[in-house]
Design an enzyme around this catalytic site. Structure first.
Site, PDB file in Angstrom:
ATOM      1  N   GLU A 181       0.735  -1.096  -0.024  1.00 15.82           N
ATOM      2  CA  GLU A 181      -0.062   0.026   0.010  1.00 15.82           C
ATOM      3  C   GLU A 181       0.792   1.276  -0.007  1.00 15.82           C
ATOM      4  O   GLU A 181       0.414   2.410  -0.563  1.00 15.82           O
ATOM      5  CB  GLU A 181      -1.008   0.079   1.306  1.00 15.82           C
ATOM      6  CG  GLU A 181      -1.917   1.215   1.506  1.00 15.82           C
ATOM      7  CD  GLU A 181      -2.890   1.134   0.310  1.00 15.82           C
ATOM      8  OE1 GLU A 181      -3.886   0.403   0.194  1.00 15.82           O
ATOM      9  OE2 GLU A 181      -2.849   2.019  -0.621  1.00 15.82           O
ATOM     10  N   ILE A 193      -2.147   7.894   0.708  1.00 12.95           N
ATOM     11  CA  ILE A 193      -3.441   7.581  -0.028  1.00 12.95           C
ATOM     12  C   ILE A 193      -3.824   6.058  -0.114  1.00 12.95           C
ATOM     13  O   ILE A 193      -3.061   5.392  -0.595  1.00 12.95           O
ATOM     14  CB  ILE A 193      -3.625   8.187  -1.251  1.00 12.95           C
ATOM     15  CG1 ILE A 193      -3.063   9.551  -1.000  1.00 12.95           C
ATOM     16  CG2 ILE A 193      -5.089   8.151  -1.807  1.00 12.95           C
ATOM     17  CD1 ILE A 193      -3.212  10.343  -2.352  1.00 12.95           C
ATOM     18  N   LYS A 238       5.260   3.641  -9.988  1.00  7.73           N
ATOM     19  CA  LYS A 238       3.862   3.700  -9.407  1.00  7.73           C
ATOM     20  C   LYS A 238       2.818   3.412 -10.341  1.00  7.73           C
ATOM     21  O   LYS A 238       1.698   2.711 -10.068  1.00  7.73           O
ATOM     22  CB  LYS A 238       3.518   5.101  -8.548  1.00  7.73           C
ATOM     23  CG  LYS A 238       4.672   5.199  -7.490  1.00  7.73           C
ATOM     24  CD  LYS A 238       4.776   6.774  -7.111  1.00  7.73           C
ATOM     25  CE  LYS A 238       5.697   6.894  -5.885  1.00  7.73           C
ATOM     26  NZ  LYS A 238       5.706   8.473  -5.604  1.00  7.73           N
TER      27      LYS A 238
HETATM   28  N1  HSE Z   1       9.908  11.119  -4.291  1.00  7.13           N
HETATM   29  C1  HSE Z   1       8.548  10.560  -4.018  1.00  7.13           C
HETATM   30  C2  HSE Z   1       7.815  11.808  -4.358  1.00  7.13           C
HETATM   31  C3  HSE Z   1       8.433  10.192  -2.571  1.00  7.13           C
HETATM   32  O1  HSE Z   1       8.395  12.832  -4.342  1.00  7.13           O
HETATM   33  O2  HSE Z   1       6.519  11.600  -4.542  1.00  7.13           O
HETATM   34  C4  HSE Z   1       7.648   9.015  -2.549  1.00  7.13           C
HETATM   35  O3  HSE Z   1       7.232   8.264  -3.276  1.00  7.13           O
END
Ligand code: HSE
Ligand code: NDP
Length: 430
Positions: A131, A138, A207
């Site tokens: 998660e 989130i 992601k």
């Molecule tokens: N480097 C990532 C960001 C942090 O700036 O969103 C978390 O994934």
């Protein structure tokens, strides 16, 4: 009282130390929700002497994180080291192979090795929780995999990198150029010391690859994601976008089309009225569109000790309760082999900003190139008048295929009157 769940935490940086702090501070709430105490009993990091702002007394300390997987008193392993390979990958592989559930915040690991790791988890009948790997605090994994499980999802759109969103917001609100805004993000500790993964779109692409696997029930495929970052976005383009009614955001988009699934990360112009246009600063957002639920919008903090620990501990509570869902929402054997759609097939509108010498006939040459590639113009604007000097000219198009646009740009770029590399930003009809 039911036996505590014995947890090993590898990595005691922002995320790992955050997990320990959350388990300590909210112990009563967490115990009630998990049905038993969650107890960290073993840890690993590199520097034993470093003050992490949290007591480690009474915990077993391992120099080698992989040894955590073989500690017979450990029920579940939290991996908070980071990196797609090296010790993080070795630990996760060893823990799953030993039949121990794993919780990780490591999107790079999941994006590159998620298919293999999920297969091991499934074969061993243990959970692989992640998660925290997408959009920090989130609960987007649970939302897509479980909350929207009954829907056919057509599109996921996300602001998935807080550093980029902070930079773009600062450029717009304060008229800063990219380099200045990046320096500010670094000073505030948002961007990494080497910020390339953030600003070149790689972190968001990791992601997005994970979200696309969940949304479309297909094997995670990072290599298929088209990735562009925000280095080339200028304050001028941000200003011109506003004039045209758009905001520039680095979006991750996973979309089902008749030809397959598109997965792409790049700067986009989004209508100012769309909820995602208003998500500013370090905040993340994910918009999911399902056939029965319609559009849902989730927004929150995508990074930092608290939000990330919140997500890690939610996975631990599921493990304590023995609540199980297949890693990608369906069994490995039920994953679909729907093809990936190459970027050249993307259909949509475009913003093209040129710096051209202000002299008669230049616009005619530019529009001829667009005409010859069957691209229809939606609007055109020129700012300023400087005979013989370079001025910005902006063209927005109606929908066309990316491959057509690329061919037209190659010709436009070769015109003698075009003095800079054209700026191309896709307009997303969300
Ligand atoms: N480097 C990532 C960001 C942090 O700036 O969103 C978390 O994934
Ligand atoms: P940090 O750099 O803050 O912490 C990494 C930790 O791993 C450190 O404690 C370090 O030890 C330890 N470590 C590194 N190498 C080894 C090794 N070989 N053996 C044992 N321990 C090791 O990283 P973060 O906490 O920021 O990130 C961890 C993971 O979480 C990454 O995958 C990241 O992408 C992900 N993530 C991070 C978020 C955030 O907000 N920071 C948000 C969402 C996900 P030592 O302290 O001794 O140097």
């Amino acid at each position: 009282m039911t036996k505590p769940l014995s947890i090993a935490v590898a990595g005691l940086g922002t995320v790992g130390a955050g997990v320990l702090a959350l388990l300590r501070d909210n112990a009563a709430t967490i115990t009630a929700r998990a049905g038993r105490p969650l107890a960290v009993t073993a840890v690993s990091a590199r520097d034993r002497t470093r003050d992490r702002g949290i007591s480690l007394s009474g915990l077993r300390w391992y120099e080698d994180p992989v040894a955590l997987a073989h500690d017979p008193h450990v029920d579940v392993v939290v991996e908070a080291i980071g990196g797609s390979d090296g010790q993080a990958a070795a630990l996760v592989r060893a823990a799953l192979a030993a039949g121990k559930p794993v919780v990780t915040a490591n999107k790079a690991l999941l994006a590159l090795h998620g298919a293999e790791l999920a297969a091991t988890a499934e074969a061993k009948g243990v959970a692989l929780g992640f998660e925290a790997a997408v959009a920090g605090g989130i609960p987007v994994i649970k939302a897509i995999r479980e909350g929207l499980a009954a829907n056919d999802i057509s599109r996921i759109t996300g602001i998935l990198n807080g550093t980029c969103n902070y930079i773009l917001t600062t450029m717009r609100e304060r008229g800063r150029e990219f380099a200045e805004a990046l320096a500010e993000a670094q000073k505030l500790g948002y961007a990494e010391a080497d910020p390339a993964f953030d600003i070149d779109g790689v972190d968001a692409a990791h992601k997005l690859a994970i979200l696309a696997a969940l949304a479309f029930g297909r094997p995670v495929d990072f290599a298929a994601v088209h990735v562009e970052g925000i280095r080339e976005i200028s304050a001028l383009d941000i200003r011109l976008a506003e004039e045209l009614g758009y905001r520039i955001k680095l979006l991750g988009i996973a979309r089902r089309t008749d030809a397959g699934v598109e997965t792409r990360v790049h700067p986009c112009m989004v209508p100012i009225a769309h909820p995602i246009a208003r998500v500013d600063g370090v905040f993340n957002a994910v918009v999911a569109e399902g056939d029965f639920c319609g559009r849902i919008v989730l927004e929150g903090r995508g990074a930092g000790a608290g939000p990330t620990a919140s997500a890690v501990v939610a996975d631990l509570i599921d493990i304590a309760r023995d609540r199980r869902t297949p890693v990608w929402g369906v069994a490995g054997s039920a994953l679909s082999q729907v093809p990936s759609v190459p970027m050249g097939k993307r259909v949509g509108a475009y913003y093209l900003r040129l710096m051209v010498v202000d002299r008669p006939g230049v616009i005619a040459d530019v529009t001829a190139a667009l005409r010859d590639h069957h691209i229809s113009l939606e609007s055109m604007l020129q700012r300023g008048r400087a005979p013989g000097e370079a001025v910005p000219v902006v063209v927005t198009t109606h929908d066309c295929e990316e491959a057509q646009m690329r061919a037209a740009i190659a010709r436009i770029q070769s015109l003698e009157a075009v003095v800079e590399k054209p700026a191309l930003i896709r307009i997303e009809a969300l």
